[in-house]
Structure formats: C-alpha cells, structure tokens
Design an enzyme around this catalytic site. Structure first.
Site, PDB file in Angstrom:
ATOM      1  N   CYS A 156     -24.994 -32.980 -30.374  1.00 16.47           N
ATOM      2  CA  CYS A 156     -25.304 -31.984 -29.332  1.00 16.47           C
ATOM      3  C   CYS A 156     -24.043 -31.415 -28.700  1.00 16.47           C
ATOM      4  CB  CYS A 156     -26.211 -32.579 -28.259  1.00 16.47           C
ATOM      5  SG  CYS A 156     -27.888 -32.831 -28.835  1.00 16.47           S
ATOM      6  N   TYR A 194     -24.969 -29.826 -25.070  1.00 15.99           N
ATOM      7  CA  TYR A 194     -25.710 -28.564 -25.253  1.00 15.99           C
ATOM      8  C   TYR A 194     -24.993 -27.386 -24.605  1.00 15.99           C
ATOM      9  CZ  TYR A 194     -30.067 -30.700 -27.052  1.00 15.99           C
ATOM     10  OH  TYR A 194     -31.021 -31.347 -27.795  1.00 15.99           O
ATOM     11  N   TRP A 219     -27.317 -31.285 -20.626  1.00 17.03           N
ATOM     12  CA  TRP A 219     -28.004 -32.320 -21.419  1.00 17.03           C
ATOM     13  C   TRP A 219     -27.304 -33.663 -21.275  1.00 17.03           C
ATOM     14  CZ3 TRP A 219     -26.781 -35.510 -25.571  1.00 17.03           C
ATOM     15  CH2 TRP A 219     -27.869 -36.132 -26.192  1.00 17.03           C
ATOM     16  N   TYR A 228     -35.982 -27.611 -35.109  1.00 15.28           N
ATOM     17  CA  TYR A 228     -35.027 -28.230 -34.202  1.00 15.28           C
ATOM     18  C   TYR A 228     -33.968 -29.005 -34.977  1.00 15.28           C
ATOM     19  CZ  TYR A 228     -33.544 -30.921 -30.064  1.00 15.28           C
ATOM     20  OH  TYR A 228     -32.838 -31.486 -29.040  1.00 15.28           O
ATOM     21  N   HIS A 229     -32.690 -28.748 -34.648  1.00 17.47           N
ATOM     22  CA  HIS A 229     -31.545 -29.379 -35.309  1.00 17.47           C
ATOM     23  C   HIS A 229     -31.326 -28.847 -36.724  1.00 17.47           C
ATOM     24  CE1 HIS A 229     -31.622 -33.101 -32.438  1.00 17.47           C
ATOM     25  NE2 HIS A 229     -31.042 -32.047 -31.890  1.00 17.47           N
ATOM     26  N   HIS A 252     -27.993 -26.124 -33.179  1.00 13.12           N
ATOM     27  CA  HIS A 252     -29.042 -25.871 -32.184  1.00 13.12           C
ATOM     28  C   HIS A 252     -29.345 -24.371 -32.029  1.00 13.12           C
ATOM     29  CE1 HIS A 252     -27.946 -30.025 -31.234  1.00 13.12           C
ATOM     30  NE2 HIS A 252     -29.139 -30.130 -30.694  1.00 13.12           N
TER      31      HIS A 252
END
Length: 838
Positions: free
Chosen positions: A437, A481, A499, A695-696, A781
C-alpha cells in the site's frame, strides 16, 4: 393456509432487500475468517502478524473460486514418468482425494530428467479455466517451480501453452488460471523444481475449475434491435417482463409468473438478435434486490429459426449468490436465437426464475478488439508494478506473497523478463520496509521511489541499473495509500495516506534527491483534497490523482470532486481549481494524461467501497492557470478498482474493475476492457479478459506498445488471489486474422540520456508520421500518476532521418525515463527505445 403463508413470506423476501441484507450480514459475521493468517510453511514468511486494521474480513464470496470445481468422477491421470519402485508415486494419486498420497517423477536408479508432465483426461469435453496444483503435504522435494499448461480436445493436438509461470516454493495450493475453453485433456508440465533441489516433480492433488467468465477472444455483442420472450413472466404483481433483461438497467428484472398459481419450473427466456451471428457465451446477471429466482441448474441452446433448437452448447449449475454468471459455450454457435432454460432455483426457495440483465458474447476481431496472450503466473500477487529499461517489469506484494498485515520490515518482490517470460522472486530485507500500500514515483534518474504503506514512515529506492534496493530518509508523516508524483524540479511530492499511521491531516511533503531527506509543506493540508467518504479520513485521502506542471506546481484533480492547485516551494500552498464538472467524488477511479495538459478521468465511486461505481468519464484540460473539466462519453460499464493506460496514439484503454466495489471480491467484475478515442470521446469494447482484475490489480504500458494487466486479491487463504497477469495486444498492432501489422522501426539516434529542449537525429527503417514520448510508469491501487504522453515535433531531413525536438519545459516533459515511439500514418507504433530526459 400453510402454502399461502409460504408464498407471502417469499413475496416479502422478494420485496425486502433489508431482510436479505440482514440475513446475509449475519452469515458473513459467522463465516468469514480474518485476514493476515499465514498458511504454514510459506517460504520467506516469518511469524504471522496481526490482521491489518482497515480491511477487517474478506467477504464470503472471496472464499470460494468464481469457477466451480469440476467433478472428477471417471477421470484418469497419466504422467511422462512416475515412481513405482521406491514408493507409490503413481500419477493416479493426484485424483484419489487424499493429500497423503502423491505422484512423484521417477527417482530410483537414474532419475528421469526434467521436464516432467502429468495429463488429466476428463473423458468428456468441459469448459476449463484453471488447474489447481496442491504440493505434497510432507517433504519439499518436487515442488513445481516453472510450469506450462496445455489443453487438448483429443489428447494429440496440444497447440501453444495456455499458461506459463513460476510458483512460490511453499506448501500452499496454487490456482493456475487461463482463458476458459472447451477441452477434454489438461496437461501440467514442470520445467523446474521450485527450490532447485533436484530433477524431481511431485503433486498431491490436482483439481480443475470450470466456467468462471467469458471465453478467450470474445467481445460483448451490441444489443441494438434485440428482443426477448419468455415461457412465462410476471405482469400482475410487478413488472417482470422478459424485455427487462435487455434494457441496460439492473434494477428492472424478468421474473417468472408468481402471482396466483406460480408457473412451475423449468422456465426459459429466449433472446432474438434478429440477425444470425457467431455467439460464444451468455452472461447472466442476477437481480440485485434479493435472492429469489436466482438461476441454479441451467442449459443454453441455440437456433437459427426460433423453432428448432439443437443440443445444449452450455449446461451447468450456478452457485447461489449475486455475482454475474457466464455460460461459456463448448463450441461457437452461428445462431439468431439464444435460449436460457433454468431447471432449478439456486437456493431451492421456490419455483421461480429471475434475471436482471442478459448479454451475449461473440468471437473478437483482433483488428478491432485486440487479443490476449497466455496467462503468466507469478510467485506473488503483483499489487504494485513498475516498467524498467531492458524489457523488465518490477512487481511486489507485501511481507508475504499472498497476504498483508503488520509492519514486518521486508517485502516480497519479483521481476518479469518480458523477452523470455521468466519470473524471478526475491525478498527485500535491507531497507526495513514492508512496501504494501505505498506511494510510488519514478525519479529523474530512472530509479523508483517507494514510500510508506505497512511500514508507514519508510522510503526505499530501487535502481534498475544495479538491480539493488536501498533505504532513503524516512518521511516526516507516516502514510499508507498516499499519492505521489515527481515534480518538474526533480523532487518528489507526497500527499495524504491515512491508511497507515494515525488517521488525520496528512499534509504534503517533498523529498530532495540531493539530500535524500523530506521537508514538510505546512501550507498543503490534505483536507481540501479529501472525498466525503462516510468512513472518514483514512479512506477520504487515499489514492489522489496528481499531475505535475511547471515550476514545481501540481494539479490535484481527484478523486475528490473538488480539484486543487498545489505549489511546493517554501511552505507550499493549496487553492481550489474548481470542480470536476458535474462529477461526484470518484474514489478508486483514476486519471490518465493522454496529451500535453490534457487528462481523462474514469469511473470510481463516491466511497472507497460498498457504493455503486460510475460509468462516467471526464476530460480535464489545463489552460495557463486554469483547469477546465468537461464530461466525455460514458464507459459501457461502471468501474471502480479498474486500471487505465494511455497508448502511444493517444487512446486510453481501461481494464477490469467492479460495478460495486468490495475489496478482495470478484463479484460484479467487469471483464470487458474498453478503449477511449479522444477524437470522438467514445468508448468501444475490447477483447474480454480471462481473469477478473479488481482490488490490488495493475496495468502498465510496455515498451513494445502492448499492455500488461495483472494481479488482484492478496487476501491470504481466499480464492480471489490472482498471482498472475497477461499481456494485451491492442488492435493497432493486429490485422483481422490476428497477424501482426508491419511496424515502424527506430534504427538509431536515440542516446541513453538527453537534456530537455535538445533535438535528436533519429533514424528509422522507413517513413514515419510522428514521434511520441511515453513516461515509464508505476501502478498500484488503480492509480498511476507517472503516466504521461508527450507528442513531439519532428521534421524529416532525409530518407528515414528525422530531427525530433524535446520540449524545453520540464513541466511538460518531467525529468525521468521515457519510451520513445515512432508511429506510422495509421497510428501503428514501433517498439520503443528508452531515453532518460533530464
């Protein structure tokens, strides 16, 4: 009386999403495990850290594969060789249901050399989309390292591999996906042993997965002029007409007749395309407002006249959930009429059938829709990626290959060699940094700066010239993030990132390449750039879209609906740049710089998760100190968690995403990429993806003009980890038969480095129409602030010789590594040459 009560209760559930949500929510609390629980024996993975604080649990539908596990009854297995003297290592053991027995290559006497292969014969044709390989439960020898997968209809003709890759050296089961297709035989070939311990291969069990989505090389068929009829429909108590499956509105449904005396199963709905065309798959979207009528057991048949329907082209049983389902045909059918017949309600709740939407897919035209390469397996989930000179792609996950959590001080990385397809894995310990992240910026000298994440204050640098990682100064503010971009000054700017660390105002700071340290920007608070996410700051300041301009200035153009100008000198400043036209907040959407001072924003959702995504797209143009936003054409599909890539010809391709964003889930996946044309403002569909990318997941432009799309998941022992990727060939490179178009060739005149404002004398193998710089970029992301397309002025000075001018303004051509493409008059690009502009 009792039957009336049952019908009344069923009607209440049809009409009450709240009751259903409560019941499903209770089920989730009881069934979903916490993230961050490591499987035993994972190579390079230390003690299990506590679960990460901001994701809680994986959704229930992340724990089961989107594709069904095929019934192994009647299957047989044979191998290139097997051990029968020193142990029972017969191939048949992979199908016996016991992880205590194994297939092992021959090791007594003279061991059989690698490669080794094992072939599963299903003794019937079925749609297959993945092979699940379970390593032996005891011992390490024979774990598969590099692998190839082939499929065959007859056991004689195998063609090219449908998947290749490299597996991690651990005990975890591996799901090796590929484009769904009809086959009888599936072969796994082990090219190397994972730990290089010897010439051995072993497996405890092998499973195959069935139909999860669209088959290879398909595209959505346009529904203009289509009609739908049904065996029966509800028109008294609700609008349940068959036509609703074609109206583009998932809130309207076809429902079998349930008022009075319900029509008994089976129920059928027939789509009339009013023209005969090739069809490969039917896509079924269940109703959104409740479970009643979800299709369970089904068949699909086709007809040219609407009277005679042949043998089923697809059959099976869909599971009882709200995910979009696909019936992949075992053979392409030229038909006008497609009939879905439902013989069982998925949950056995009653004699009902319903559908929100039905779509059909047909074979793609490579010249219009592009094509996909085979699936390449990684030994980790590629959550973050960066394009490197030398035809390499750097990827990393977290402290573990398939999960995250805690602050462990190391990161699992991998490098894909784009020329050979080989993937190598390495754990990075020396920087003390778990880079899950992160923020990422491609530096002026070609290195990659990675900040924060799980080790929230840390910063690390990868140097592709030496293939080495090193630590740089810690940030003043712990972040995860966060958003990053290189500045025109050569410094790196970071903003947001609640985050990790204490949630709150994560104001900006700037990294100096001269000192390797960070200075605070107290005049650049994150608050003006936040969305109105209902979960507060730690979601509201994530993944900002940044575009660096001249003089160290930055335009923050999303995902908040308010845009902002940021200055980075002294204490810095942030001032409003107006709103993004009529756009709402668009978290987990993205922005792409497709021309000088021109950006496209795509998709997103008003909140990070659990709010419907949008189909909307906007252009943002920079004119002096003004940012002007306008709505352009809508995408064909709503997307959050998607990824977008600008191409050398200025078009933008968007991949993956979900209509309803839920981290780690593959529900509501969008498998149809789209291509935006700045000349028309319209999106057109591209060839469907074989594997969801949500996601990811990541996407990157490659130096040969193709695109890498991969990743998704990282949720530990879940079924939505996608430790793989595939390369998409855009239509500008292909003729209608799928063969490559002739391409321009740059033959010389591109130095390793050049200063902004200078001119190059570039030679080519023939005439070209234009040149363009594409910045080497990094993605994670859904965000890639490094992407930048810079068209160049050029003049022909002789046959195959051109003077190509680099812009002098470093706000236009940010310092850093670029790919220089030559394009012909039809927009076909050359293979790029790398150049670092300073």
């Amino acid at each position: 009386m009792q039957s009336r009560r049952i019908r009344a209760l069923a009607g209440a559930f049809r009409r009450s999403p709240l009751l259903i949500a409560f019941a499903l929510g209770s089920l989730l609390v009881g069934l979903t495990p916490w993230l961050g629980v490591a499987s035993t024996g994972a190579a390079g993975v230390g003690p299990t850290p506590p679960p990460a604080p901001h994701h809680g649990v994986a959704p229930a539908n992340a724990m089961e594969p989107m594709a069904p596990v095929l019934d192994r009854t009647g299957w047989t297995a044979t191998a290139s060789d097997e051990e029968t003297v020193g142990e029972n290592g017969r191939a048949a053991n992979v199908l016996d249901g016991s992880t205590a027995t194994i297939w092992h290559s021959k090791w007594t006497g003279t061991p059989a050399p690698l490669p080794h292969s094992i072939t599963v014969d299903m003794h019937r044709t079925a749609v297959v989309s993945a092979l699940v390989y379970k390593p032996r439960a005891t011992g390490v020898n024979g774990r598969v390292g590099e692998y190839r997968i082939h499929v065959s209809a007859d056991g004689q003709n195998w063609g090219s591999p449908v998947a290749t890759g490299t597996l991690a050296d651990d005990t975890a089961a591996k799901t090796l996906g590929f484009a769904p297709q009809g086959a009888r035989f599936v072969r796994l070939t082990a090219v190397t042993e994972a730990g290089n311990r010897g010439p051995w291969t072993s497996a405890s069990e092998i499973d195959l997965l069935g139909d999860p989505g669209t088959p290879a090389a398909t595209v959505d068929l346009p529904r203009t002029g289509w009609t739908a009829t049904a065996s029966d429909e509800e028109t008294v108590k609700e609008n349940g007409r068959a036509a609703n499956v074609l109206d583009g509105d998932a809130a309207t449904i076809w429902h079998s007749r349930w008022s009075g005396t319900p029509a008994p199963l089976p129920h059928s709905i027939t789509v009339d395309m009013h023209r005969t065309t090739a069809v490969s798959a039917l896509v079924y979207q269940p109703r959104k407002d409740g479970p009643n009528g979800r299709a369970g057991a089904y068949t699909v048949t086709t007809s040219t006249d609407g009277i005679t329907f042949g043998a089923p082209v697809s059959s099976g049983t869909w599971r009882d959930d709200d995910t979009v389902k696909t019936a992949t045909f075992t053979r392409v059918s030229n038909a006008r009429f497609i009939r879905l017949t439902v013989t069982g309600e998925a949950g056995g709740r009653g004699p009902w059938t319903s559908a929100a939407e039905i779509r059909l897919s047909g074979p793609a035209n490579p010249a219009a829709h592009g094509s996909w390469s085979r699936i390449t397996g990684f030994p980790l989930v590629p959550v973050a990626t960066a394009v490197l000179p030398g035809d390499k792609l750097l990827a990393w996950s977290a402290y573990a290959i398939d999960r995250f959590g805690g602050s462990n001080g190391y990161t699992q990385t991998a490098i894909l060699d784009l020329k050979t397809g080989r993937v190598t894995q390495r754990r990075i310990d020396n920087t003390g940094h778990d880079m899950f992240c992160p923020g990422i910026a491609m530096l002026a000298d070609g290195r990659v700066l990675v900040t924060g994440g799980s080790n929230a204050e840390k910063a690390s640098i990868y140097d592709p010239a030496t293939d080495a990682w090193s630590a740089t100064g810690d940030m003043n503010i712990a972040r995860g993030y966060q958003a990053m971009t290189l500045l025109s000054t050569g410094e790196a700017f970071v903003l947001g990132g609640s985050w990790s660390g204490a949630a709150g105002d994560k104001s900006g700071e700037v990294w100096s390449p001269d000192t390797g340290t960070w200075r605070k920007l107290p005049g650049v608070p994150a608050v003006p750039a936040m969305t109105a996410d209902p979960r507060g700051a730690y979601r509201a300041d994530n993944h900002m879209w940044l575009y660096a301009t001249s003089g160290g200035k930055v335009l923050q153009l999303g995902p908040s609906k308010q845009m902002n100008w940021i200055t980075t000198g002294g204490n810095g400043s942030i001032t409003s740049a107006g709103t993004r036209a009529d756009s709402q907040d668009a978290m987990t959407g993205n922005a792409v710089a497709y021309d000088i001072g021109k950006l496209l924003t795509l998709g997103g959702s008003p909140a990070y998760e659990n709010k419907p995504a949008t189909r909307r797209a906007y252009t943002v143009s920079i004119d002096g100190g003004q940012a002007k936003a306008a709505r352009t054409g809508d995408m064909g599909h709503a997307r959050a968690f998607g990824n977008s890539v600008v191409l050398p010809d200025g078009k933008v391709a968007v991949f993956g995403g979900q209509a309803y964003p839920v981290p780690f889930s593959d529900a509501t996946s969008v498998l149809t990429p789209e291509l935006w044309d700045p000349a028309t403002g319209r999106f057109t569909p591209l060839a469907s993806m074989a594997i969801p990318r949500n996601y990811h997941s990541v996407a990157n432009l490659l130096p040969d003009g193709r695109i890498f799309s991969g990743g998704g998941g990282l949720c530990g022992d879940c079924a939505t980890n996608h430790a793989d990727g595939a390369v998409f060939t855009p239509p500008y490179l292909l003729d209608e038969d799928g063969s490559p178009k002739p391409r321009p060739v740059i033959t010389g005149g591109v130095p390793p480095r050049a200063a902004a404002g200078t001119s190059l004398t570039v030679t080519t193998g023939g005439p070209v129409a234009s040149f363009v710089l594409m910045r080497a970029a990094a993605a994670t992301h859904s965000t890639d602030n490094d992407q930048r397309r810079v068209p160049l002025a050029s003049t022909a000075t002789g046959t195959g010789t051109y003077t190509v001018s680099l812009p002098a303004d470093k706000g236009v051509v940010l310092p850093g590594t670029y790919m220089l493409f030559a394009l012909d008059a039809h927009g076909v690009p050359s293979v790029a040459r790398f150049i670092t502009v300073s």
